[in-house]
Enzyme design. Structure first.
Site, PDB file in Angstrom:
ATOM      1  N   LYS A  79      96.639  62.515  60.865  1.00 56.35           N
ATOM      2  CA  LYS A  79      95.407  62.448  61.648  1.00 56.35           C
ATOM      3  C   LYS A  79      94.443  63.500  61.096  1.00 56.35           C
ATOM      4  O   LYS A  79      94.876  64.599  60.713  1.00 56.35           O
ATOM      5  CB  LYS A  79      95.733  62.734  63.129  1.00 56.35           C
ATOM      6  CG  LYS A  79      94.553  62.604  64.074  1.00 56.35           C
ATOM      7  CD  LYS A  79      94.989  62.841  65.527  1.00 56.35           C
ATOM      8  CE  LYS A  79      93.858  62.664  66.518  1.00 56.35           C
ATOM      9  NZ  LYS A  79      94.284  62.879  67.928  1.00 56.35           N
ATOM     10  N   SER A 154      92.835  59.215  71.243  1.00 55.38           N
ATOM     11  CA  SER A 154      91.990  59.481  70.103  1.00 55.38           C
ATOM     12  C   SER A 154      92.654  59.217  68.744  1.00 55.38           C
ATOM     13  O   SER A 154      91.951  59.103  67.743  1.00 55.38           O
ATOM     14  CB  SER A 154      91.527  60.942  70.144  1.00 55.38           C
ATOM     15  OG  SER A 154      92.630  61.820  70.014  1.00 55.38           O
ATOM     16  N   SER A 178      96.596  60.808  73.795  1.00 52.26           N
ATOM     17  CA  SER A 178      96.076  60.324  72.511  1.00 52.26           C
ATOM     18  C   SER A 178      97.096  59.883  71.477  1.00 52.26           C
ATOM     19  O   SER A 178      96.720  59.310  70.465  1.00 52.26           O
ATOM     20  CB  SER A 178      95.184  61.385  71.873  1.00 52.26           C
ATOM     21  OG  SER A 178      93.915  61.320  72.448  1.00 52.26           O
TER      22      SER A 178
END
Ligand code: GLN
Length: 486
Positions: A79, A154, A178
């Site tokens: 990420k 997210s 997330s």
């Protein structure tokens, strides 16, 4: 043999050892897929072609001399919230569009040390604030199951990359859901560890008392492999816990006969869509068939978790994000008149709307006149929520329910209504407030879109969670279903 992009980490590792293919071959295969398909999904912000091929070559050399390791030569994605030395790290924001970190996050360093091959950095909501990936400065990510729907957020880029077979696995972070919510919406497996299990050093901070990194994979077995590498004490993070890391893969095959699974009535009340509830119940019945015992429980303060979170998380964010001032790193506005102008314009131009909303809410909640009414109150509520879980875990081993209230929704559907978006996290947020570990597993479909089953464990009970998840995956095949035809 299956196509290379359909292999799990466990399979890749075995086949690399057997020299069925090299790390360069499988890495190259994923890089080619990314080059051809990333424009469809927008799940990567940066791709590190050269870095990945160099790491693959190094792994191949090591394998040739007899080296072995669960991640040696295995491609994956990070990420874009983790600092990667020499590789742009944006956190989904214009503010960091030019930021090249001079150091690696601990999670990054650990995986690198094991010879894992980073393909690139995945798209995400700006500063991890969101549940749909629509707040990314780099454009939203498309859900591979239906390109008109969101992948969740997210960590939507990581979830979509794994679902679209543009990475065998990825890392994510979870402040209020997330990892789990995008895993649910994209039909993959995601694990948010106990707060303190994984170092937060070098992971760009959103809400420091809630943030935790974890694996996003196809299977529970792969999640165990990644968690083995990511976990452990780190002197550079004062909130990281010094508890020995067990081998999470060692206990996956234990029977779950007699395991007590608590079903909170608050997670199945009239607000949960009936089809969604039925899908989750069917999954729970599979666990019952494996010998688990379902027990009705209550988490009476559940409804307060979203309001408490949306005071605490913005409060911490307003403080954490004060470092983006145009002076030290990241974006700086053109030709500032004076220091005040530099701060104001840098932050006005560099942050997106949702980030500004959070900073405003947080600064307000922390201000002298409102601290007691909002921030202190929210912390008191947080304690009650934690206490609910502590009481529940006196009766049960694991708590189960849906991960999200609905499957993936359409772009724009909740964009104009922050509160509707915040309610997306209704089943995940309490877990972060309490600091507990939890997973989301593919557990069925609704309107042909994936549905996630959430399992919440007691503190540092990741082994039990992974064991339960793996057992579930031995009798179901939702985790093998793929939206990808080529
Ligand atoms: N959706 C939640 C939020 O917007 C959680 C995000 C997260 O876990 N990073 O804050």
């Amino acid at each position: 043999m299956k196509p290379l992009h359909e292999l799990t980490i466990a399979e890749i590792q075995l086949l690399l050892q057997q020299k069925q293919f090299s790390s360069r071959e499988i890495t190259g295969h994923f890089l080619d897929r990314i080059a051809q398909q990333n424009s469809i999904y927008n799940c990567y912000i940066s791709v590190d072609n050269d870095g990945a091929l160099n790491a693959a070559d190094a792994a191949d050399k090591a394998i040739a001399t007899g080296a072995n390791g669960p991640l040696l030569g295995v491609p994956f994605a990070h990420k874009d919230i983790f600092c990667t030395q020499g590789v742009k790290t944006t956190c989904g924001s214009k503010m960091l569009d030019n930021f090249i970190p001079p150091y690696d996050a601990t999670v990054v360093a650990k995986m690198k040390a094991e010879g894992a091959v980073m393909l690139g950095k995945t798209n995400m909501d700006e500063f991890a604030m969101g549940s749909s990936n629509e707040t990314s400065y780099f454009g939203s990510v498309k859900n591979p199951w239906d390109l008109e729907t969101v992948p969740g957020g997210s960590s939507g880029g990581s979830a979509a990359a794994v679902a679209a077979r543009l990475a065998p696995a990825a890392t994510g972070t979870d402040t209020g859901g997330s990892i789990r919510q995008p895993a649910a919406l994209c039909g993959i497996t995601g694990l948010k560890p106990t707060y303190g299990r994984v170092s937060r050093y070098g992971m760009i901070a959103f809400a420091s008392s809630l943030d935790q990194a974890g694996p996003m994979t196809r299977t529970a077995e792969d999640a165990a492999i990644l968690l083995n590498s990511m976990s452990g004490f780190d002197a550079k993070d004062s909130t990281c816990t010094d508890i020995a890391v067990p081998d999470y893969t060692a206990t996956l095959n234990q029977s779950i006969k007699g395991l007590k699974i608590g079903i909170p009535k608050e997670y199945f009340d009239e607000r949960l869509d009936a089809t969604m509830a039925a899908t989750v119940q069917t999954a729970l019945a599979e666990l019952e068939k494996l010998g688990a015992i379902l027990v009705d429980i209550e988490l009476p303060n559940s409804a307060l978790s979203v309001p408490a979170y949306y005071v605490i998380a913005p409060a911490e964010a307003s403080s954490n994000l004060s470092r983006f001032d145009g002076v030290r790193y990241g974006y700086r506005c053109d030709n500032p008149k004076d220091l005040e102008d530099l701060y104001t314009r840098t932050r006005t131009e560099g942050f997106g709307e949702e980030v500004k909303r959070r900073i405003l809410v947080g600064a307000y909640a922390l201000s002298a006149g409102y601290y007691d009414a909002y921030y202190r109150k929210a912390q008191q509520v947080r304690r009650l929520i934690k206490q609910d879980f502590v009481s529940a875990f006196e009766k049960v081993d694991i708590i189960a329910g849906p991960t999200s209230p609905s499957p993936a929704f359409k772009f724009g559907e909740k964009g104009d209504d922050p509160v509707a978006m915040y309610l997306e996290d209704i089943y995940t947020i309490a877990v972060n407030l309490a600091g507990l570990p939890a997973m989301s597993l593919p557990a069925g479909t609704m309107n042909n879109m994936p549905v996630g089953l959430q399992l919440v464990g007691n503190y540092f009970a990741e082994q039990q969670l992974l064991n339960t998840a793996h057992q579930f995956q031995t009798v179901t095949d939702w985790h093998h279903q793929s939206p990808v035809t080529e």
